[in-house]
Design a protein around this motif. Structure first.
Motif, short mmCIF file in Angstrom:
data_model
loop_
_atom_site.label_atom_id
_atom_site.label_comp_id
_atom_site.label_asym_id
_atom_site.label_seq_id
_atom_site.Cartn_x
_atom_site.Cartn_y
_atom_site.Cartn_z
N UNK A 216 -6.96 12.02 -0.42
CA UNK A 216 -7.83 13.07 0.36
C UNK A 216 -7.46 14.33 -0.32
N UNK A 217 -8.36 15.71 -0.32
CA UNK A 217 -7.83 16.65 -0.87
C UNK A 217 -8.75 17.99 -0.23
N UNK A 218 -7.94 18.64 0.69
CA UNK A 218 -7.87 19.37 1.31
C UNK A 218 -7.31 20.79 0.30
N UNK B 287 -14.20 19.10 7.99
CA UNK B 287 -13.05 19.56 7.08
C UNK B 287 -12.86 20.32 6.45
N UNK B 288 -14.25 20.26 4.95
CA UNK B 288 -14.53 21.30 4.07
C UNK B 288 -13.20 20.46 2.99
N UNK B 289 -13.01 19.43 3.08
CA UNK B 289 -11.98 18.49 2.02
C UNK B 289 -12.89 17.07 1.62
N UNK B 290 -12.45 16.49 -0.08
CA UNK B 290 -13.05 16.31 -0.13
C UNK B 290 -11.98 14.64 -0.32
N UNK B 291 -13.40 13.50 -1.05
CA UNK B 291 -12.52 12.21 -0.88
C UNK B 291 -13.07 11.84 -2.78
N UNK C 159 -3.01 20.75 -0.43
CA UNK C 159 -2.42 19.84 -0.01
C UNK C 159 -3.84 18.08 0.15
N UNK C 160 -2.72 17.18 -0.59
CA UNK C 160 -3.15 15.86 -0.93
C UNK C 160 -2.67 14.39 -0.40
N UNK D 230 0.84 -1.09 0.13
CA UNK D 230 -0.03 -0.05 0.23
C UNK D 230 0.83 1.17 -0.09
N UNK D 231 0.88 2.14 -0.99
CA UNK D 231 1.62 3.10 -1.44
C UNK D 231 0.53 4.15 -0.91
N UNK D 232 1.75 5.41 0.11
CA UNK D 232 0.34 6.92 1.05
C UNK D 232 1.52 7.78 0.49
N UNK D 233 1.31 8.86 -0.39
CA UNK D 233 1.76 9.74 -0.71
C UNK D 233 1.05 11.05 -0.17
N UNK D 234 2.08 12.08 0.11
CA UNK D 234 1.75 13.18 0.90
C UNK D 234 2.13 14.54 -0.35
#
Length: 426
Positions: free
Chosen positions: A424-426, A406-410, A355-356, A343-347
């Motif tokens: 997850x895009x803030x 959080x006013x963010x999108x999935x 920020x995503x 599983x790749x988790x990228x910030x």
């Protein structure tokens, strides 16, 4: 005494001025009388008769209504002709900006006017065409015919299947233009109130109650069965009791998770309108989530690879809720993308960019028809697979509610056989 005399003189002069004004307005009558009198003198008619001609002309000039009153009366007596379509356009001007579809039809059910919302909803009616060219519902057409016959308002619930499923409350009522020249019931207003979202919410509420009841009923029935077995046939069998108690513990744990998730949803809904006001650094937060899930990933033989930039990546948020979001998404990626082994988790924190955080797996992927419904409560792509992995069916619903606060999108992108990306895009 001198003052009274002056006032009387002014009143007399005022009367003379009014009389002179009236005579000037009626100069046509006086000129005609003068010509008649002159002609009478030339012909030798006695002076007394000439005097009476003048007297009669003067009386007529004084007793006729003033010229201004005659002009007003004559202008009111002959109103300008009325253009019904011009009146309709005036009525429709205030309706054209509504976001509700509105049509004006005549007694033949032909469309005379439509607003922009009607064109968007139904593709536009050809002006002059019958409403059945776009609306073919027998119930709706019967309602229109009934209103045209009885001249009374009516309404009905109407569903449209294409291009997407929509539900409307359709209302028809005669337009009263309040003009004698236009017969009552000549024109009708047809409006469409969209209640699709209300129906969707009602359906979700009903599904939620049914699903929650089912999810709780299954472990409760299992617990009751094992308790009865332990009290009866397995009363003297320690091995069977030990095995049954283990199963009962798993079922109570499952119910506990379900109740906890339901309480979390309820709490999130109650404060969804309150945005977080604290800064949270996602770099150490994602590191903490990765470390807490390493034992689970080890059991599943999955590797969690974390990619974060140097420095900070701060967003406005609630730390505990964001931990819950990323724990849920990464845990799902480990469980359902187990086949991909990683599983790749990228910030992502680029200048002038949102920020995503992207969580990617190389599992079997999700069929396209399921993707839009993933965040619905108790929705599962595969029910048996979800229950075998101890899922409650509420995880992604909780994620959606937290991100909404959080006013963010999935954003979900998936391809069958190639894996799934949750962003997850803030």
């Amino acid at each position: 005494m001198a003052g009274e005399g002056t006032a009387q003189l002014e009143d007399e002069w005022s009367f003379v001025r009014k009389l002179a004004g009236r005579l000037r307005q009626e100069n046509a009558i006086l000129i005609f009388a003068t010509l008649v009198a002159a002609f009478a003198l030339i012909e030798g008619i006695p002076t007394g008769i000439v005097f009476w001609i003048w007297a009669i002309a003067l009386v007529v000039a004084l007793i006729r209504p003033p010229l201004v009153e005659r002009v007003v009366v004559s202008s009111q007596a002959a109103p300008a002709p009325v253009d019904p379509e011009a009146l309709l356009r005036t009525v429709f001007t205030g309706l054209s900006a509504l976001d509700m579809p509105v049509l004006i039809i005549d007694r033949e059910a032909s469309v005379l006017m439509q607003n922009a919302a009607a064109e968007k909803a139904f593709g536009g009616f050809p002006i002059g065409a019958h409403i059945s060219s776009k609306l073919r519902s027998p119930g709706l057409l019967d309602m229109v015919r009934e209103t045209m016959t009885t001249n009374t308002p009516n309404q009905i619930e109407h569903s449209e299947r294409l291009p997407s499923e929509r539900v409307y409350i359709v209302r028809i009522a005669p337009i009263d233009l309040q003009r004698a020249e236009v017969e009552a019931g000549t024109f009708f207003l047809l409006s469409f109130r969209d209640i699709s979202e209300l129906r969707h919410i009602d359906r979700m509420r009903s599904d939620f109650v049914a699903n929650a009841s089912h999810e709780l009923r299954t472990p409760l029935a299992s617990l009751r069965g094992f308790i009865e077995t332990i009290q009866g046939p397995a009363k003297s069998d320690p091995k069977a009791q030990q095995r049954f108690l283990g199963i009962m513990f798993d079922q109570t744990t499952r119910m506990s998770r379900l109740v906890d998730d339901l309480l979390s949803l309820s709490r999130l809904e109650s404060k969804s309108h309150i945005a977080p006001d604290q800064k949270v650094d996602l770099v150490p937060l994602l590191g903490h989530v990765r470390d807490s899930l390493l034992p689970l990933a080890g059991d599943l033989d999955v590797t969690i690879n974390l990619h974060v930039p140097a420095g900070k990546a701060e967003v406005m948020g609630d730390r505990d809720e964001l931990v819950q979001v990323f724990e849920n998404l990464i845990e799902n990626a480990c469980k359902y993308g187990q086949e991909g082994k990683s599983v790749e988790v990228s910030l992502l924190n680029e200048p002038d960019q949102a920020v995503s955080v992207v969580i990617s797996d190389k599992g079997p992927g999700i069929p396209a028809e399921h993707v839009p419904r993933l965040t619905e409560r108790f929705y599962r792509v595969n029910v048996e697979d979800s229950r075998s992995k101890k899922g409650t069916g509420l995880g992604l619903a909780i994620v959606k509610h937290i991100l909404t606060r959080h006013r963010a999108r999935l954003i979900v992108k998936s391809e069958v056989g190639k894996g799934t990306d949750f962003t997850v895009r803030f």
